[in-house]
Enzyme design. Structure first.
Site, mmCIF file in Angstrom:
data_model
loop_
_atom_site.group_PDB
_atom_site.id
_atom_site.type_symbol
_atom_site.label_atom_id
_atom_site.label_comp_id
_atom_site.label_asym_id
_atom_site.label_seq_id
_atom_site.Cartn_x
_atom_site.Cartn_y
_atom_site.Cartn_z
ATOM 1 C CE LYS A 1 -2.912 2.518 4.764
ATOM 2 N NZ LYS A 1 -2.793 1.683 3.550
ATOM 3 C CB SER B 1 -0.943 0.014 1.203
ATOM 4 O OG SER B 1 -0.219 0.138 2.410
#
Length: 298
Positions: free
Chosen positions: A155, A83
């Site tokens: 993230k 990701s």
């Protein structure tokens, strides 16, 4: 005329049978230099035995210190998914600074590790080991960054409390407080086709609530980030108090060792992105007025 058989008169000391004193060794018996059975010095044998007795204590102390450092200062994390590609690849190990946010606020562009317990579903699921020994080593591996943690995510922070984050503008870019982000330096690029992800295929328009952060992965087509959790209680944003720390360096594998700085687009547009700009302008206007008022009163 009398003479002795050797031609010399006998000396007195020779008559009583005593001769010159012989030098004697002053080395005490049973000292450290004496060899023990087997031809090995006793002192060396004692030192070897002492080392093996102290080794378990040294190991326990080393592990305890490592756990203290891991809990409060720096922790290693394993990257289990794609990701954050190409910035972070599957299998990378990153070091996370756990004290930096005690000295400064979280900034846009920071790569953060946070705990998604009770808010986000894991991006990668694992079967819980039934064997207690396997479970213990799994826990140790997670603690030292050689095994993934099921509840931890990594993230990039796109927007902080008070920001309005939106996608997309006329050029398809994400904007924060009306300022477009140039994300080409870190968005995922396919190594074969060299095609780069769009900033987002999903439209959104969110004002980030106090105490929360809007986060997104660099591999936008693969990342289940804030965009995918807009129906959750936080509206997709994560609580600031769930942030574990800031990822600041890749330490493994060696051919990928690098630092993880804030991308230039965030530093370049910091003035335009700051939600405190109206307050700053008000202060700039009010200061001269206040100074003039005090001067005329004199």
């Amino acid at each position: 005329m009398h003479s002795s058989s050797d031609g010399a008169a006998p000396r007195e000391e020779d008559l009583d049978g005593s001769g010159p004193e012989e030098e004697t060794s002053e080395r005490p018996s049973g000292g450290a230099d004496e060899e023990a059975e087997g031809g090995e010095p006793a002192g060396k044998k004692k030192k070897k035995g002492s080392f093996w007795k102290e080794l378990p204590v040294l190991i326990v102390v080393a592990v305890a210190l490592a756990l203290v450092v891991k809990s409060f200062v720096v922790q290693a994390f394993y990257i289990p998914s794609g990701s954050m590609q190409n910035t972070l690849e599957i299998g990378d190990r990153v070091l996370v600074n756990k004290i930096v946010y005690h000295t400064r606020d979280i900034k846009r562009g920071d790569i953060v590790v946070f705990n998604g317990m009770d808010s986000w579903d894991p991006e990668v699921t694992y079967t819980e080991p039934k064997n207690p020994v396997t479970r213990f080593f799994r826990w140790v591996g997670g603690a030292f960054g050689v095994a993934p943690g099921e509840k931890d995510y990594i993230k990039r922070v796109i927007a902080i409390p008070g920001d309005r984050v939106k996608c997309c503008d006329a050029q398809g870019r994400v904007t924060v407080n009306g300022v477009a982000l140039d994300e080409r330096s870190y968005l995922y690029t396919d190594p074969v086709t060299h095609e780069q992800n769009k900033p987002s295929d999903q439209k959104f328009d969110v004002t980030v609530k106090p105490g929360t952060l809007w986060v997104m992965g660099d591999h936008r087509e693969l990342s289940a980030d804030s965009r995918a959790h807009q129906e959750d209680p936080g509206g997709g944003a994560i609580p600031e108090d769930r942030v574990i720390g800031r990822a600041f360096v890749v330490v493994w594998p060696f051919n990928r060792v690098k630092t993880l700085p804030i991308p230039h687009t965030f530093t370049q547009a910091a003035g335009g992105l700051a939600p405190a700009t109206p307050f700053a302008l008000g202060l700039l206007i009010a200061t001269p007025a206040f100074w003039l008022r005090r001067r005329f009163r004199r």
